[in-house]
Design a protein around this motif. Structure first.
Motif, PDB file in Angstrom:
ATOM      1  N   LEU A 203     -12.221 -24.156   3.017  1.00 24.23           N
ATOM      2  CA  LEU A 203     -11.425 -24.425   4.209  1.00 24.23           C
ATOM      3  C   LEU A 203      -9.957 -24.712   3.916  1.00 24.23           C
ATOM      4  O   LEU A 203      -9.140 -24.737   4.838  1.00 24.23           O
ATOM      5  N   SER A 204      -9.604 -24.897   2.653  1.00 24.59           N
ATOM      6  CA  SER A 204      -8.218 -25.241   2.347  1.00 24.59           C
ATOM      7  C   SER A 204      -7.212 -24.166   2.767  1.00 24.59           C
ATOM      8  O   SER A 204      -6.126 -24.518   3.246  1.00 24.59           O
ATOM      9  N   PRO A 205      -7.495 -22.862   2.651  1.00 19.53           N
ATOM     10  CA  PRO A 205      -6.520 -21.870   3.137  1.00 19.53           C
ATOM     11  C   PRO A 205      -6.313 -21.957   4.653  1.00 19.53           C
ATOM     12  O   PRO A 205      -5.202 -21.776   5.145  1.00 19.53           O
ATOM     13  N   VAL A 206      -7.384 -22.272   5.384  1.00 21.06           N
ATOM     14  CA  VAL A 206      -7.274 -22.411   6.843  1.00 21.06           C
ATOM     15  C   VAL A 206      -6.422 -23.634   7.176  1.00 21.06           C
ATOM     16  O   VAL A 206      -5.543 -23.573   8.040  1.00 21.06           O
ATOM     17  N   LEU A 207      -6.664 -24.727   6.489  1.00 19.82           N
ATOM     18  CA  LEU A 207      -5.879 -25.950   6.699  1.00 19.82           C
ATOM     19  C   LEU A 207      -4.411 -25.701   6.406  1.00 19.82           C
ATOM     20  O   LEU A 207      -3.530 -26.111   7.160  1.00 19.82           O
ATOM     21  N   LYS A 208      -4.147 -24.998   5.309  1.00 20.56           N
ATOM     22  CA  LYS A 208      -2.762 -24.709   4.948  1.00 20.56           C
ATOM     23  C   LYS A 208      -2.093 -23.826   5.990  1.00 20.56           C
ATOM     24  O   LYS A 208      -0.944 -24.067   6.371  1.00 20.56           O
ATOM     25  N   ALA A 209      -2.809 -22.812   6.472  1.00 17.84           N
ATOM     26  CA  ALA A 209      -2.249 -21.923   7.496  1.00 17.84           C
ATOM     27  C   ALA A 209      -1.935 -22.706   8.774  1.00 17.84           C
ATOM     28  O   ALA A 209      -0.882 -22.506   9.387  1.00 17.84           O
ATOM     29  N   LYS A 210      -2.828 -23.604   9.168  1.00 13.30           N
ATOM     30  CA  LYS A 210      -2.586 -24.419  10.356  1.00 13.30           C
ATOM     31  C   LYS A 210      -1.406 -25.362  10.155  1.00 13.30           C
ATOM     32  O   LYS A 210      -0.616 -25.585  11.075  1.00 13.30           O
ATOM     33  N   ALA A 211      -1.283 -25.899   8.940  1.00 13.21           N
ATOM     34  CA  ALA A 211      -0.160 -26.790   8.642  1.00 13.21           C
ATOM     35  C   ALA A 211       1.154 -26.019   8.658  1.00 13.21           C
ATOM     36  O   ALA A 211       2.158 -26.501   9.202  1.00 13.21           O
ATOM     37  N   LEU A 212       1.170 -24.825   8.077  1.00 15.87           N
ATOM     38  CA  LEU A 212       2.386 -24.012   8.072  1.00 15.87           C
ATOM     39  C   LEU A 212       2.768 -23.575   9.482  1.00 15.87           C
ATOM     40  O   LEU A 212       3.946 -23.456   9.801  1.00 15.87           O
ATOM     41  N   ASP A 213       1.769 -23.351  10.329  1.00 14.62           N
ATOM     42  CA  ASP A 213       2.040 -22.995  11.724  1.00 14.62           C
ATOM     43  C   ASP A 213       2.780 -24.112  12.440  1.00 14.62           C
ATOM     44  O   ASP A 213       3.563 -23.854  13.353  1.00 14.62           O
ATOM     45  N   ASN A 214       2.549 -25.344  12.031  1.00 15.15           N
ATOM     46  CA  ASN A 214       3.164 -26.489  12.706  1.00 15.15           C
ATOM     47  C   ASN A 214       4.626 -26.684  12.313  1.00 15.15           C
ATOM     48  O   ASN A 214       5.324 -27.479  12.927  1.00 15.15           O
ATOM     49  N   ARG A 215       5.124 -25.966  11.324  1.00  7.81           N
ATOM     50  CA  ARG A 215       6.499 -26.150  10.838  1.00  7.81           C
ATOM     51  C   ARG A 215       7.589 -25.642  11.779  1.00  7.81           C
ATOM     52  O   ARG A 215       8.595 -26.310  11.940  1.00  7.81           O
ATOM     53  N   PRO A 216       7.450 -24.459  12.410  1.00  2.40           N
ATOM     54  CA  PRO A 216       8.527 -23.963  13.273  1.00  2.40           C
ATOM     55  C   PRO A 216       8.700 -24.822  14.535  1.00  2.40           C
ATOM     56  O   PRO A 216       7.794 -25.582  14.905  1.00  2.40           O
ATOM     57  N   PRO A 217       9.836 -24.690  15.198  1.00  2.00           N
ATOM     58  CA  PRO A 217      10.086 -25.486  16.409  1.00  2.00           C
ATOM     59  C   PRO A 217       9.073 -25.244  17.533  1.00  2.00           C
ATOM     60  O   PRO A 217       8.790 -26.148  18.301  1.00  2.00           O
ATOM     61  N   ALA A 218       8.532 -24.036  17.636  1.00  2.00           N
ATOM     62  CA  ALA A 218       7.557 -23.729  18.687  1.00  2.00           C
ATOM     63  C   ALA A 218       6.270 -23.201  18.050  1.00  2.00           C
ATOM     64  O   ALA A 218       5.991 -22.008  18.071  1.00  2.00           O
ATOM     65  N   PRO A 219       5.447 -24.098  17.476  1.00  2.00           N
ATOM     66  CA  PRO A 219       4.219 -23.642  16.815  1.00  2.00           C
ATOM     67  C   PRO A 219       3.213 -23.087  17.822  1.00  2.00           C
ATOM     68  O   PRO A 219       3.209 -23.466  18.988  1.00  2.00           O
ATOM     69  N   ILE A 220       2.356 -22.199  17.345  1.00  4.94           N
ATOM     70  CA  ILE A 220       1.310 -21.629  18.203  1.00  4.94           C
ATOM     71  C   ILE A 220       0.178 -22.629  18.377  1.00  4.94           C
ATOM     72  O   ILE A 220      -0.262 -22.891  19.490  1.00  4.94           O
ATOM     73  N   LEU A 221      -0.298 -23.211  17.285  1.00  6.34           N
ATOM     74  CA  LEU A 221      -1.412 -24.159  17.343  1.00  6.34           C
ATOM     75  C   LEU A 221      -0.951 -25.602  17.477  1.00  6.34           C
ATOM     76  O   LEU A 221      -1.586 -26.398  18.155  1.00  6.34           O
ATOM     77  N   GLY A 222       0.127 -25.949  16.795  1.00  8.05           N
ATOM     78  CA  GLY A 222       0.669 -27.305  16.882  1.00  8.05           C
ATOM     79  C   GLY A 222      -0.260 -28.363  16.320  1.00  8.05           C
ATOM     80  O   GLY A 222      -0.407 -29.429  16.911  1.00  8.05           O
ATOM     81  N   ASP A 223      -0.896 -28.095  15.184  1.00 11.48           N
ATOM     82  CA  ASP A 223      -1.842 -29.034  14.582  1.00 11.48           C
ATOM     83  C   ASP A 223      -1.112 -30.011  13.658  1.00 11.48           C
ATOM     84  O   ASP A 223      -0.963 -29.781  12.462  1.00 11.48           O
ATOM     85  N   VAL A 224      -0.657 -31.109  14.214  1.00  9.19           N
ATOM     86  CA  VAL A 224       0.079 -32.136  13.468  1.00  9.19           C
ATOM     87  C   VAL A 224      -0.818 -32.748  12.394  1.00  9.19           C
ATOM     88  O   VAL A 224      -0.365 -33.038  11.285  1.00  9.19           O
TER      89      VAL A 224
END
Length: 56
Positions: free
Chosen positions: A10-31
């Motif tokens: 699951l670590s690649p999924v967690l990393k992808a979700k974390a990277l998604d949260n970096r831009p100003p308008a994330p798609i998932l927004g998983d803080v």
């Protein structure tokens, strides 16, 4: 910290979700995913993402 089994899978999924949260308008927004990745690997966003779940 060394991950094994399901955690490693699951670590690649967690990393992808974390990277998604970096831009100003994330798609998932998983803080929470970003917080967890910072604890597991403080420099997770510095390297390249590889499908094998390894961080460079």
């Amino acid at each position: 910290m060394e991950l094994a089994g399901v955690q490693r899978t699951l670590s690649p999924v967690l990393k992808a979700k974390a990277l998604d949260n970096r831009p100003p308008a994330p798609i998932l927004g998983d803080v929470c995913a970003e917080r967890v990745m910072r604890r597991l690997d403080p420099g997770y966003d510095k390297g390249r993402f590889r499908a094998a779940g390894r961080y460079s």
